[in-house]
Design an enzyme around this catalytic site. Structure first.
Site, PDB file in Angstrom:
ATOM      1  N   HIS A  88       1.104  -9.191   4.418  1.00 30.58           N
ATOM      2  CA  HIS A  88      -0.044  -8.288   4.497  1.00 30.58           C
ATOM      3  C   HIS A  88      -0.782  -8.315   3.154  1.00 30.58           C
ATOM      4  O   HIS A  88      -0.553  -7.473   2.291  1.00 30.58           O
ATOM      5  CB  HIS A  88       0.398  -6.873   4.874  1.00 30.58           C
ATOM      6  CG  HIS A  88      -0.744  -5.991   5.323  1.00 30.58           C
ATOM      7  ND1 HIS A  88      -0.771  -5.355   6.547  1.00 30.58           N
ATOM      8  CD2 HIS A  88      -1.904  -5.646   4.716  1.00 30.58           C
ATOM      9  CE1 HIS A  88      -1.888  -4.655   6.667  1.00 30.58           C
ATOM     10  NE2 HIS A  88      -2.597  -4.809   5.555  1.00 30.58           N
ATOM     11  N   ASN A  90      -1.361 -10.908   8.236  1.00 27.06           N
ATOM     12  CA  ASN A  90      -2.288  -9.830   8.558  1.00 27.06           C
ATOM     13  C   ASN A  90      -3.711 -10.267   8.238  1.00 27.06           C
ATOM     14  O   ASN A  90      -4.003 -10.662   7.111  1.00 27.06           O
ATOM     15  CB  ASN A  90      -1.967  -8.580   7.739  1.00 27.06           C
ATOM     16  CG  ASN A  90      -2.990  -7.471   7.982  1.00 27.06           C
ATOM     17  OD1 ASN A  90      -3.029  -6.905   9.072  1.00 27.06           O
ATOM     18  ND2 ASN A  90      -3.836  -7.186   6.994  1.00 27.06           N
ATOM     19  N   GLU A  91      -4.576 -10.190   9.229  1.00 24.73           N
ATOM     20  CA  GLU A  91      -6.002 -10.479   9.038  1.00 24.73           C
ATOM     21  C   GLU A  91      -6.227 -11.796   8.308  1.00 24.73           C
ATOM     22  O   GLU A  91      -6.786 -11.843   7.215  1.00 24.73           O
ATOM     23  CB  GLU A  91      -6.692  -9.319   8.315  1.00 24.73           C
ATOM     24  CG  GLU A  91      -6.598  -8.023   9.111  1.00 24.73           C
ATOM     25  CD  GLU A  91      -7.461  -6.893   8.565  1.00 24.73           C
ATOM     26  OE1 GLU A  91      -7.805  -6.943   7.383  1.00 24.73           O
ATOM     27  OE2 GLU A  91      -7.771  -5.978   9.340  1.00 24.73           O
ATOM     28  N   GLN A  95       0.801  -1.220   0.000  1.00 28.14           N
ATOM     29  CA  GLN A  95       0.000   0.000   0.000  1.00 28.14           C
ATOM     30  C   GLN A  95       0.836   1.274   0.000  1.00 28.14           C
ATOM     31  O   GLN A  95       0.334   2.350  -0.307  1.00 28.14           O
ATOM     32  CB  GLN A  95      -0.935  -0.015   1.212  1.00 28.14           C
ATOM     33  CG  GLN A  95      -1.979  -1.115   1.126  1.00 28.14           C
ATOM     34  CD  GLN A  95      -2.867  -1.191   2.354  1.00 28.14           C
ATOM     35  OE1 GLN A  95      -2.561  -1.919   3.292  1.00 28.14           O
ATOM     36  NE2 GLN A  95      -3.956  -0.448   2.372  1.00 28.14           N
TER      37      GLN A  95
HETATM   38  C1  BGC Z   1      -6.192  -3.825   6.275  1.00 34.09           C
HETATM   39  C2  BGC Z   1      -5.557  -2.639   5.612  1.00 34.09           C
HETATM   40  C3  BGC Z   1      -6.618  -1.722   5.034  1.00 34.09           C
HETATM   41  C4  BGC Z   1      -7.479  -1.254   6.180  1.00 34.09           C
HETATM   42  C5  BGC Z   1      -8.537  -0.226   5.831  1.00 34.09           C
HETATM   43  C6  BGC Z   1      -7.473  -3.542   7.012  1.00 34.09           C
HETATM   44  O1  BGC Z   1      -8.394  -4.509   6.679  1.00 34.09           O
HETATM   45  O2  BGC Z   1      -5.271  -4.521   7.062  1.00 34.09           O
HETATM   46  O3  BGC Z   1      -4.657  -3.095   4.636  1.00 34.09           O
HETATM   47  O4  BGC Z   1      -6.088  -0.656   4.318  1.00 34.09           O
HETATM   48  O5  BGC Z   1      -8.131  -2.363   6.759  1.00 34.09           O
HETATM   49  O6  BGC Z   1      -9.550  -0.729   5.038  1.00 34.09           O
END
Ligand code: BGC
Length: 410
Positions: free
Chosen positions: A112, A156-157, A18
């Site tokens: 990520h 991540n997530e 990003q």
């Molecule tokens: C993510 C980010 C994303 C943010 C805002 C999260 O789900 O880890 O990469 O930019 O939310 O939407």
């Protein structure tokens, strides 16, 4: 004054794809460029953070933050299977060193959302061989960087696909697989469309097994070469609420989107909570935003109280220490950002008062950046970035939150 415990971490976060720019060996770069893509625009130079990280980290320190969460890019570190780029690792070493120079604890995310193209071409996040591949990359990277890492998150997530699919943010996977951009991507990678499994779409039961195995094995791999920093997983946690007659559905969604993951984290050093809003469920599925509730740029509800709810839920299910690794709002109106964070922080204070072990708060994001399918339109940053000149402009919310970080309270 709400005082936070000594040593509380006050951070901001970014993710490689990003902000770095020109992440051309990653799968996402392909999705952004195939005909009929659902990505609003390509990521391009992003924030050129790959070259400007020094100034960016210095600015975050100057503002008052003591934690910087960023990701290292697998597609750069391992451009071909088993082939590791020492130059790329050296780059991340310099970033870590820059954090230390400025008194900032670096928290590294190993993955990520973006993956090397070769991983997706060989089965991606539904393939049983992926956890070992991921663990090997984490081990190599930790060998090279581990002495400078302050804390780490593996994936991540890990539950993002489940959240997106089951909360109705994207059409069902069967429909996605028929979309022209999907078939074009599958062709480009020479895989069958139903074998294409990008991270953000890996929602099946098999994918959950692969994701959790990848987490487990990578934790082992990281710990086998460096045991001195905490390692955890971060999850996308919405406050899942029941609308009228929605109790059963909400409970089922809480299980399928969150608890299957949370329950697997009971042996970890910490859990990373990432919360933006709430989602309400009726008996048949997700409900639209409630009438009268303000919406953010992302189209979901302005609901900062969600953070308190997800921290409490995470603590109850896992019993582990918690770091808020993402919380924030996409808005053009910086006064709404301050209002949002103030209410979210009040929730953290309430949790601390009840004895819940929350160790840090990380705002997403350090700067306006590439918001995946939505491109550069949503602005989550504390720092604005001029898309032409790359010039950084500090927003009032950055000064405000930085002052809280310095005072360790508000
Ligand atoms: C993510 C980010 C994303 C943010 C805002 C999260 O789900 O880890 O990469 O930019 O939310 O939407």
């Amino acid at each position: 004054m709400n005082q936070f415990p000594a040593g509380f971490l006050w951070g901001t976060a970014t993710a490689a794809h990003q902000v770095e720019g020109n992440n051309i060996n990653s799968d996402n770069w392909l999705y952004e460029h195939v005909p009929g893509t659902i990505y609003a625009e390509p990521s391009g130079d992003a924030c050129d953070h790959y070259h400007r990280y020094r100034e960016d980290i210095a600015l975050l320190a100057e503002l008052g933050f003591n934690l910087y969460r960023f990701s290292i890019e697998w597609a750069r570190v391992e451009p071909e299977p088993g082939e590791f780029s020492r130059a790329s690792l050296e780059h991340y070493r310099r970033m870590l060193a820059a954090c230390h120079e400025h008194g900032i604890t670096p928290m590294v995310t190993f993955h990520h959302f973006t993956s090397p193209r070769w991983l997706i071409a060989s089965g991606g996040w539904e393939d049983a061989a992926t956890p070992d591949k991921f663990a090997r990359y984490c081990e190599q990277a930790t060998r090279y960087l581990g002495d400078l890492i302050g804390a780490a998150g593996t994936l991540n997530e890990a539950n993002i696909a489940r959240l997106i699919m089951k909360s109705g943010f994207l059409p069902p996977i069967e429909d996605v697989r028929r979309a022209p951009w999907w078939t074009a991507t599958a062709r480009a990678l020479d895989v069958a469309p139903d074998r294409l499994s990008p991270f953000m779409f890996a929602a099946s039961d098999q994918a959950v097994d692969v994701l959790l195995a990848a987490h487990r094995r990578s934790v082992e791999a990281i710990k086998s070469v460096a045991g001195n920093f905490p390692v955890g997983l971060t999850l996308a946690l919405q406050d899942i609420q029941a609308g009228p007659d929605g109790e059963a559905r909400a409970a089922q969604m809480r299980r399928e989107i969150e608890d299957v993951f949370l329950e697997a984290l009971r042996g970890d050093d910490f859990v990373g909570v990432q919360t933006y809003s709430r989602t309400r469920f009726g008996p048949d599925g997700p409900l639209p935003p409630e009438e009268g509730v303000e919406l953010t740029q992302m189209g979901y509800e302005f609901w900062p109280e969600a953070l308190e709810a997800t921290i409490r839920h995470t603590a109850a299910v896992t019993g582990r220490p918690i770091i808020v690794t993402e919380n924030g709002i996409g808005t053009m109106d910086d006064t709404r950002r301050i209002a949002y964070v103030k209410r979210a922080l009040q929730g953290v204070v309430n949790c601390l008062k009840d004895g819940i072990d929350v160790r840090g708060y990380t705002y997403w994001s350090a700067m306006d950046n590439y918001e995946w399918m939505q491109g550069y339109r949503p602005t989550f940053g504390l720092i604005a970035v001029d898309r032409e000149t790359q010039q950084r402009t500090v927003k009032p919310s950055a000064q405000w939150l930085g002052a809280i970080a310095r005072a360790n309270g508000f």
